[in-house]
Design a protein around this motif. Structure first.
Motif, PDB file in Angstrom:
ATOM      1  N   LYS A 185       0.948  -1.526   0.046  1.00 21.28           N
ATOM      2  CA  LYS A 185      -0.476  -0.122   0.237  1.00 21.28           C
ATOM      3  C   LYS A 185       0.963   1.221  -0.030  1.00 21.28           C
ATOM      4  CE  LYS A 185      -4.011   2.236   1.916  1.00 21.28           C
ATOM      5  NZ  LYS A 185      -5.052   1.870   2.856  1.00 21.28           N
ATOM      6  N   LEU A 186       0.882   2.224  -0.955  1.00 20.30           N
ATOM      7  CA  LEU A 186       1.293   2.886  -1.483  1.00 20.30           C
ATOM      8  C   LEU A 186       0.843   4.231  -1.328  1.00 20.30           C
ATOM      9  CD1 LEU A 186       4.640   3.848  -2.162  1.00 20.30           C
ATOM     10  CD2 LEU A 186       3.692   4.225  -4.691  1.00 20.30           C
ATOM     11  N   SER A 187       0.790   5.158  -0.174  1.00 22.89           N
ATOM     12  CA  SER A 187       0.283   6.386  -0.326  1.00 22.89           C
ATOM     13  C   SER A 187       1.092   7.980   0.727  1.00 22.89           C
ATOM     14  CB  SER A 187      -0.758   6.355   1.239  1.00 22.89           C
ATOM     15  OG  SER A 187      -0.626   5.690   2.147  1.00 22.89           O
ATOM     16  N   ASP A 188       0.433   8.658   0.177  1.00 25.85           N
ATOM     17  CA  ASP A 188       0.814  10.550   0.489  1.00 25.85           C
ATOM     18  C   ASP A 188       0.534  10.225   2.070  1.00 25.85           C
ATOM     19  OD1 ASP A 188       1.574  10.696  -1.645  1.00 25.85           O
ATOM     20  OD2 ASP A 188       0.184  12.298  -2.536  1.00 25.85           O
ATOM     21  N   MET A 189       1.911  10.864   3.098  1.00 31.03           N
ATOM     22  CA  MET A 189       2.110  10.908   4.287  1.00 31.03           C
ATOM     23  C   MET A 189       1.119  12.298   4.921  1.00 31.03           C
ATOM     24  SD  MET A 189       4.035   9.016   6.222  1.00 31.03           S
ATOM     25  CE  MET A 189       4.215   8.881   7.675  1.00 31.03           C
ATOM     26  N   GLU A 190       2.105  13.172   4.245  1.00 35.16           N
ATOM     27  CA  GLU A 190       1.850  15.428   4.450  1.00 35.16           C
ATOM     28  C   GLU A 190       2.963  15.565   3.794  1.00 35.16           C
ATOM     29  OE1 GLU A 190       5.508  15.348   8.530  1.00 35.16           O
ATOM     30  OE2 GLU A 190       2.993  15.002   8.338  1.00 35.16           O
ATOM     31  N   GLN A 191       2.869  16.904   3.669  1.00 38.70           N
ATOM     32  CA  GLN A 191       3.516  18.036   2.992  1.00 38.70           C
ATOM     33  C   GLN A 191       4.701  18.455   3.367  1.00 38.70           C
ATOM     34  OE1 GLN A 191       2.203  18.861  -0.313  1.00 38.70           O
ATOM     35  NE2 GLN A 191       4.255  19.656  -0.942  1.00 38.70           N
ATOM     36  N   ARG A 192       5.798  18.417   2.443  1.00 39.04           N
ATOM     37  CA  ARG A 192       6.906  19.229   3.738  1.00 39.04           C
ATOM     38  C   ARG A 192       7.560  20.325   2.778  1.00 39.04           C
ATOM     39  NH1 ARG A 192      11.417  14.113   4.960  1.00 39.04           N
ATOM     40  NH2 ARG A 192      12.096  15.589   5.863  1.00 39.04           N
ATOM     41  N   GLY A 193       8.028  20.900   3.301  1.00 37.87           N
ATOM     42  CA  GLY A 193       8.958  22.547   3.347  1.00 37.87           C
ATOM     43  C   GLY A 193       7.497  22.673   2.682  1.00 37.87           C
ATOM     44  N   SER A 194       8.140  23.948   1.619  1.00 40.94           N
ATOM     45  CA  SER A 194       6.705  24.478   0.746  1.00 40.94           C
ATOM     46  C   SER A 194       6.208  24.031  -0.356  1.00 40.94           C
ATOM     47  CB  SER A 194       7.916  25.781   0.190  1.00 40.94           C
ATOM     48  OG  SER A 194       9.065  25.374  -1.022  1.00 40.94           O
ATOM     49  N   GLU A 195       5.320  24.838  -0.736  1.00 40.02           N
ATOM     50  CA  GLU A 195       4.784  24.533  -1.769  1.00 40.02           C
ATOM     51  C   GLU A 195       4.850  24.178  -3.029  1.00 40.02           C
ATOM     52  OE1 GLU A 195       0.848  25.793  -2.252  1.00 40.02           O
ATOM     53  OE2 GLU A 195      -0.295  25.199  -0.480  1.00 40.02           O
ATOM     54  N   GLU A 196       6.386  25.013  -3.336  1.00 39.61           N
ATOM     55  CA  GLU A 196       6.942  25.357  -3.855  1.00 39.61           C
ATOM     56  C   GLU A 196       8.177  23.550  -4.269  1.00 39.61           C
ATOM     57  OE1 GLU A 196       6.111  27.752  -2.360  1.00 39.61           O
ATOM     58  OE2 GLU A 196       5.465  29.282  -3.504  1.00 39.61           O
ATOM     59  N   SER A 197       8.462  23.269  -3.024  1.00 38.38           N
ATOM     60  CA  SER A 197       9.416  22.124  -3.621  1.00 38.38           C
ATOM     61  C   SER A 197       8.521  21.326  -3.724  1.00 38.38           C
ATOM     62  CB  SER A 197       9.948  22.510  -1.810  1.00 38.38           C
ATOM     63  OG  SER A 197       9.270  21.485  -0.673  1.00 38.38           O
ATOM     64  N   ASN A 198       7.559  20.783  -3.766  1.00 40.82           N
ATOM     65  CA  ASN A 198       6.647  20.173  -3.533  1.00 40.82           C
ATOM     66  C   ASN A 198       7.112  18.339  -3.085  1.00 40.82           C
ATOM     67  OD1 ASN A 198       4.349  18.591  -5.352  1.00 40.82           O
ATOM     68  ND2 ASN A 198       5.768  18.048  -7.007  1.00 40.82           N
ATOM     69  N   GLU A 199       7.935  18.897  -2.199  1.00 40.09           N
ATOM     70  CA  GLU A 199       8.627  17.585  -1.238  1.00 40.09           C
ATOM     71  C   GLU A 199       7.022  16.791  -0.631  1.00 40.09           C
ATOM     72  OE1 GLU A 199      11.674  17.933   0.818  1.00 40.09           O
ATOM     73  OE2 GLU A 199      13.222  17.639  -0.588  1.00 40.09           O
ATOM     74  N   LYS A 200       7.169  15.581  -0.969  1.00 41.42           N
ATOM     75  CA  LYS A 200       6.017  14.911  -0.033  1.00 41.42           C
ATOM     76  C   LYS A 200       6.380  13.345   0.665  1.00 41.42           C
ATOM     77  CE  LYS A 200       3.930  12.927  -4.452  1.00 41.42           C
ATOM     78  NZ  LYS A 200       2.278  13.135  -4.798  1.00 41.42           N
ATOM     79  N   GLU A 201       6.463  12.991   2.052  1.00 40.14           N
ATOM     80  CA  GLU A 201       6.901  11.455   2.532  1.00 40.14           C
ATOM     81  C   GLU A 201       5.655  10.751   2.127  1.00 40.14           C
ATOM     82  OE1 GLU A 201       8.786  10.618   5.907  1.00 40.14           O
ATOM     83  OE2 GLU A 201       9.144  12.429   3.973  1.00 40.14           O
TER      84      GLU A 201
END
Length: 570
Positions: A141-157
């Motif tokens: 099961k692959l799922s997003d956890m939470e946004q990390r950093g600014s929205e521009e960086s688009n890094e997600k856990e």
């Protein structure tokens, strides 16, 4: 000293951590009752106020409490004797909750929960290993956890749930087959054929999940196995009654149809399996570790947080991450070479310790840690700093440099704490090495935050802790930190004589951190009834300091005997 109130508060923290949501006193009281603690709502509220004051929990309106980051850290290191007992009981609970039906693919499975910052490189490696069938199942099961950093960086856990090998134990139990999980370890693979376990840690009497111990990137080579067929993969081992073998084989055939298995080998009655001895009338079963694909990502330098046997999940909520075609072949016939357990080697070395404390001549046990010759001067200087500033955290003030056969490296021999067991035995005091651990040095006093039993382990626990960068010896030079330490037990009747002997050992330049009272908790570690605990610093603390300075070191603990008179004194 920890008491029943401490245990109750630890259980409350554990309930909040396991459920990972805001809980009220009523729900917590119900969960505590299931665990054998008869606490009413009023008593729970009292304990929760104490936890709030300590900063371990936080009240969220009228809904209840949630655990804080500080609480999670306290849970990980508080009441280590309780954590040692809990680790195996957690697996037993997971086995009981498994309900997967191998005939129709419905029900629950045990999952490992891992997380990483989204990166195509990580996913590509993970999928590559899954595609080669080096896992329990390609269902995840692959799922997003939470946004990390600014929205521009688009890094997600990203959270990735993979099926854990403990699911197989649950499946065996559901078929009425008694199953005993025994070890987690590393299996050597040659030309895609699993040959034998090279390292093992027993499930019982450790605060660290056995396979978790082998997740350091330099301990596995899963990616190499996937690509060329050679290397080390994580695996676990259990035994079942020989009478159940036929039904177990049928079960694995059914599981393969729903793409769940990871079977490396199932033995015959009394037959060793991948080098692990098995009692007569029992069957050994080796299963690939469900975290193998994540280990491959770590080997490639990716930051991955791996948590084993973390949750129960509905199998129908998982999906295939990639089509898989298993590349591992049926294991080869058993070889005469068996797994070598640490204590077997240690006891023989302990027997041969013959140091005379007055003359300081005779054999001691040494660890030998190798560094590149270019780093030798700096490494020796660091060892000197630790010996000079914190001699109490070193087994002994003696060391020696020894050449390596390849000529490009030099070994630094330091006295191993098993030498203390040899000296006690020489003085007719029965001693039993119990645990290698991490001792946290704090203002309120030292306490063990990790313990792994020597019994049932093929590797010194301190080597594991070093590979996972779990020490902070350099920090102790300025105050608090974490050091390697070991715990042994002696009969309580022998305590008076042991105190006298240990005083002579200390006078000869060795360090003893504490001698407990009969049946006393010692630095939060539990001692068997009618016994006394003795804590000594690890012989590798000065080497840990070298590693903390990011100097590469090949550590070989409990390596051999050496004459103390041939060593140098700092």
């Amino acid at each position: 000293m920890p008491d029943e109130t401490d245990r109750k508060m630890i259980e409350i923290l554990r309930i909040l951590a396991d459920q990972d949501k805001v809980l009220g006193a009523k729900t917590i009281a119900e969960e505590l009752k299931r665990k054998g603690y008869n606490l009413g709502e009023r008593a729970v509220r009292y304990h929760m106020r104490i936890l709030d004051e300590k900063g371990f929990t936080e009240r969220i309106g009228y809904a209840g409490r949630e655990i804080t980051e500080k609480g999670i850290k306290e849970l990980k290191k508080g009441l280590i004797y309780d954590q040692v007992d809990f680790a195996f009981s957690k697996f037993e609970g997971m086995i009981y909750q498994t309900s997967l039906n191998p005939r129709n693919g419905t029900g629950t499975v045990v999952v490992n929960t891992s997380s990483f910052t989204y990166d195509e490189k990580v996913l590509k490696i993970i999928k590559e290993v899954f595609s080669k069938g080096i896992a329990v199942s390609p269902f995840v099961k692959l799922s997003d956890m939470e946004q990390r950093g600014s929205e521009e960086s688009n890094e997600k856990e990203i959270r990735l749930d993979t099926i854990c090998g403990t699911t197989i134990d649950g499946m065996l139990l559901n078929e009425g087959i008694p199953v005993i999980p025994q070890y987690g370890g590393l299996v050597n693979v040659e030309d895609y054929v699993p040959t034998r376990f090279v390292e093992l840690i027993a499930y019982k009497k450790t605060s660290m999940t056995p396979l978790e111990a082998f997740t350091a990137k330099n301990m596995t080579s899963v990616l190499n196995v996937a690509r060329v067929g050679n290397g080390m993969i994580p695996a676990n081992f259990r035994i079942i009654p020989a009478a159940a073998r036929e039904n177990a084989v049928k079960l694995f055939k059914q599981l393969q149809k729903i793409h769940v298995s990871g079977l490396l080998k199932i033995g015959e009655s009394g037959e060793s399996v991948l080098g692990v001895p098995v009692d007569d009338d029992m069957i050994g079963i080796a299963i690939t570790g469900g975290i193998a694909p994540l280990c491959a990502a770590k080997e490639a330098g990716c930051e991955v947080n791996i948590k084993l046997a973390e949750n129960i999940m509905e199998f129908k909520d998982m999906g295939k991450i990639v089509s898989s075609k298993p590349v591992l072949k049926t294991s080869a016939p058993e070889t005469p070479q068996k797994v070598k357990f640490l204590l077997s080697k240690a006891w023989n070395l302990i027997y041969n310790v013959d140091l005379d404390l007055k003359s300081q001549k005779g054999n001691v046990i040494v660890n030998i840690s190798y560094v590149d010759n270019d780093n030798l001067d700096e490494a020796v200087e660091i060892v000197n700093d630790v010996f000079s500033s914190r001699p109490q955290y070193c087994t002994s003030k003696f060391y020696k440099t020894v050449p390596h056969p390849d000529g490009g490296r030099t070994g630094i021999a330091t006295v191993c704490s098993f030498t203390i067991d040899g000296l006690l035995t020489k003085n007719n005091i029965l001693t039993t090495p119990q645990y290698g651990g991490i001792l946290e040095i704090e203002e309120k006093g030292p306490r063990f935050v990790e313990l792994t039993a020597y019994s049932g382990s093929s590797i010194d626990p301190h080597e594991i802790y070093l590979s996972k960068d779990m020490t902070s010896v350099l920090e102790t030079l300025n105050g608090n930190g974490r050091i390697l330490a070991s715990l042994r037990e002696i009969p309580y009747l022998a305590r008076p004589d042991a105190v006298d002997t240990l005083k002579k050992i200390e006078d000869a330049g060795f360090s003893i951190l504490k001698i407990g009272e009969p049946s006393e908790l010692i630095y939060n570690a539990k001692i068997e009834r009618y016994h006394v605990g003795i804590v000594t610093p690890g012989g590798l603390n000065s080497i840990a300091a070298i590693i903390e300075r990011e100097i590469p070191v090949e550590v070989k603990a409990v390596e051999r005997l050496m004459k103390l008179e041939d060593m140098e004194e700092f």
